[in-house]
Design a protein around this motif. Structure first.
Motif, PDB file in Angstrom:
ATOM      1  N   GLU A  59       0.884  -1.026  -0.037  1.00  0.00           N
ATOM      2  CA  GLU A  59       0.080   0.253   0.139  1.00  0.00           C
ATOM      3  C   GLU A  59       0.885   1.267   0.017  1.00  0.00           C
ATOM      4  O   GLU A  59       1.777   1.263   0.913  1.00  0.00           O
ATOM      5  CB  GLU A  59      -0.857   0.012   1.365  1.00  0.00           C
ATOM      6  N   LEU A  61       1.526   4.949   1.012  1.00  0.00           N
ATOM      7  CA  LEU A  61       1.295   5.835   1.794  1.00  0.00           C
ATOM      8  C   LEU A  61       2.137   7.097   1.879  1.00  0.00           C
ATOM      9  O   LEU A  61       3.218   7.063   1.832  1.00  0.00           O
ATOM     10  CB  LEU A  61       1.466   5.323   3.331  1.00  0.00           C
ATOM     11  N   ARG A  63       3.803  10.784   2.376  1.00  0.00           N
ATOM     12  CA  ARG A  63       4.559  11.422   3.567  1.00  0.00           C
ATOM     13  C   ARG A  63       4.912  12.687   3.190  1.00  0.00           C
ATOM     14  O   ARG A  63       5.422  12.943   2.068  1.00  0.00           O
ATOM     15  CB  ARG A  63       5.923  10.397   3.986  1.00  0.00           C
ATOM     16  N   SER A 122      -9.388   9.344  -2.661  1.00  0.00           N
ATOM     17  CA  SER A 122     -10.160  10.122  -1.528  1.00  0.00           C
ATOM     18  C   SER A 122     -11.519  10.575  -2.040  1.00  0.00           C
ATOM     19  O   SER A 122     -11.666  10.426  -3.313  1.00  0.00           O
ATOM     20  CB  SER A 122      -9.362  11.370  -1.097  1.00  0.00           C
ATOM     21  N   GLN A 125     -11.538  12.992  -4.882  1.00  0.00           N
ATOM     22  CA  GLN A 125     -11.347  12.743  -6.374  1.00  0.00           C
ATOM     23  C   GLN A 125     -12.235  12.240  -7.215  1.00  0.00           C
ATOM     24  O   GLN A 125     -12.207  12.321  -8.401  1.00  0.00           O
ATOM     25  CB  GLN A 125     -10.109  11.807  -6.240  1.00  0.00           C
ATOM     26  N   ASP A 182     -11.557   0.100   1.812  1.00  0.00           N
ATOM     27  CA  ASP A 182     -10.823   0.462   3.034  1.00  0.00           C
ATOM     28  C   ASP A 182     -11.494   0.720   4.262  1.00  0.00           C
ATOM     29  O   ASP A 182     -12.788   1.065   4.015  1.00  0.00           O
ATOM     30  CB  ASP A 182     -10.120   1.820   2.642  1.00  0.00           C
ATOM     31  N   ASP A 183     -11.171   0.624   5.328  1.00  0.00           N
ATOM     32  CA  ASP A 183     -11.722   0.893   6.668  1.00  0.00           C
ATOM     33  C   ASP A 183     -13.094  -0.074   6.594  1.00  0.00           C
ATOM     34  O   ASP A 183     -13.835   0.688   7.202  1.00  0.00           O
ATOM     35  CB  ASP A 183     -11.787   2.474   6.700  1.00  0.00           C
ATOM     36  N   ARG A 206      -8.817  -1.084  11.058  1.00  0.00           N
ATOM     37  CA  ARG A 206      -7.773  -1.496  12.194  1.00  0.00           C
ATOM     38  C   ARG A 206      -8.521  -1.316  13.542  1.00  0.00           C
ATOM     39  O   ARG A 206      -8.166  -2.026  14.483  1.00  0.00           O
ATOM     40  CB  ARG A 206      -6.822  -0.414  12.126  1.00  0.00           C
ATOM     41  N   GLU A 241      -6.086  -5.053   8.519  1.00  0.00           N
ATOM     42  CA  GLU A 241      -5.216  -3.988   8.552  1.00  0.00           C
ATOM     43  C   GLU A 241      -4.898  -3.589   9.927  1.00  0.00           C
ATOM     44  O   GLU A 241      -5.729  -3.476  10.875  1.00  0.00           O
ATOM     45  CB  GLU A 241      -5.605  -2.758   7.702  1.00  0.00           C
ATOM     46  N   PHE A 263       2.077  -3.529  11.730  1.00  0.00           N
ATOM     47  CA  PHE A 263       3.393  -3.170  11.966  1.00  0.00           C
ATOM     48  C   PHE A 263       4.082  -4.488  12.907  1.00  0.00           C
ATOM     49  O   PHE A 263       5.311  -4.569  12.864  1.00  0.00           O
ATOM     50  CB  PHE A 263       3.460  -2.351  13.480  1.00  0.00           C
ATOM     51  N   PRO A 268       5.422   0.670   7.201  1.00  0.00           N
ATOM     52  CA  PRO A 268       5.584   1.348   5.741  1.00  0.00           C
ATOM     53  C   PRO A 268       7.140   1.572   5.716  1.00  0.00           C
ATOM     54  O   PRO A 268       7.794   1.828   6.526  1.00  0.00           O
ATOM     55  CB  PRO A 268       4.821   2.379   5.813  1.00  0.00           C
TER      56      PRO A 268
END
Ligand code: C2E
Ligand code: MG
Ligand code: MG
Ligand code: MG
Length: 296
Positions: A59, A61, A63, A122, A125, A182-183, A206, A241, A263, A268
């Motif tokens: 994925e 991400l 930064r 998002s 978009q 997602d989510d 998560r 996730e 993690f 990431p």
């Protein structure tokens, strides 16, 4: 006196509000130049198959390393970018650079050819009618096959403007692009709505995963169990996730959750570390049945 004191408090309050607003504006302005000044980069978080830990994708991400404030988390700059409209530029930048990175990996390693790149889209978009044109053009430009791109959308992003979002999703899907929700579990889509969405993968939010370890939260366990069952029924893949502990992993394994991200496995990664991982995974290929099911 009390009145005076009250008035002063009011003043303090407004000046802080003003300060915050100014800070926000500054940050928004900074963001405009940040992209071209190279302050943004992308990290890539591995997504693995449960059990074999076989790498199936990453994925991307975003930064932002601000020159004076240091790293600013996406939870801060993404909403800001959505408000200011900058998300269009940022989203396109992430898409293009993540695909360029995948193209570089594919040129260096056969193993990388079995990987997908997941990119977040998002809500804002979807407002652009030509979104699919931009995405298909970027695939063409970077030379990445469409079925190696997995766009992550939230239920709310789709439901906010279902007609145009569905149109975009369907056109992209016809061209081979894949989609994850997602989510998942935080929105309100019904099974019926879910069935109408041309998606391949559900990513369990998560918040449910993080409660799996703690005293075996029955409700979260039931929710994850239901999502896994739902996914199987609709022939979708499931990703948990935010897996952080061995206990959570044990529960997920018992629930037959297909894929994991978190993690506990990998944070990431910068692109060079991600490439190192791909090289290590040469001896751990993507199983044939998974590949057949998910790639064209
Ligand atoms: P998301 O798409 O749900 O991404 C997963 C987030 O969970 C990432 O946070 C990731 O670093 C974090 N995460 C992964 N594993 C663990 C774990 O084991 N424990 C914990 N505590 N966290 C974990 P990140 O990178 O801070 O991004 C936050 C959100 O910002 C993303 O949530 C996504 O909605 C948004 N975002 C990030 N990059 C982009 C982008 O390029 N475009 C758009 N539109 N949104 C983005
Ligand atoms: Mg995501
Ligand atoms: Mg997510
Ligand atoms: Mg999330």
């Amino acid at each position: 006196r009390a009145k005076e004191k009250g008035r002063n408090q009011f003043k303090v309050f407004t000046s802080r509000m003003l300060e915050n607003a100014v800070e926000q504006l500054n940050l928004e302005n900074d963001m405009r130049s940040a992209l071209k000044d190279g302050e943004f980069h992308i990290e890539y978080q591995p997504i693995l198959l449960m059990g074999t830990n076989s790498l199936i994708g990453f994925e991307a991400l975003a930064r932002w390393n601000h020159p004076t404030r240091g790293p600013i988390p996406p939870s801060e700059f993404i909403p800001m970018a959505e408000d200011s409209g900058m998300i269009m530029e940022l989203g396109q930048w992430v898409l293009e650079n993540a695909l360029k990175t995948l193209a570089t990996w594919r040129a260096q390693s056969e193993r990388a050819k079995d990987l997908f790149m997941a990119v977040n889209l998002s809500t804002r978009q979807f407002a652009k009618a030509a979104l699919h044109t931009d995405i298909l053009a970027t695939l063409e430009k970077t030379g990445v096959p469409a079925d190696r791109l997995k766009l992550e959308v939230t239920e709310s992003a789709v439901m906010e403007n279902p007609e145009s979002a569905l149109r975009t999703l369907n056109i992209l899907r016809e061209n081979g692009v894949q989609f994850s929700i997602d989510d998942f579990g935080t929105g309100y889509s019904s099974l019926t709505q879910l069935q109408r969405l041309p998606v391949d993968t559900l990513k369990v939010d998560r918040s449910f995963i993080s409660r799996l370890g703690e005293g075996d939260d029955q409700e979260s366990t039931e929710i994850v169990k239901a999502v896994v069952a739902m996914a199987r029924c609709l022939d979708l893949s499931v990703v948990a996730e935010g897996v952080e502990t061995g206990k959570q992993l044990d529960s997920l394994s018992r629930l037959n959750c297909e894929c994991v991200q978190g993690f506990l496995f990998h944070e990431p990664l910068h692109d060079s570390a991600a490439m190192d991982l791909i090289a290590e995974q040469e001896s751990n290929p993507v199983p044939e049945d998974f590949r057949k099911r998910h790639f064209q």
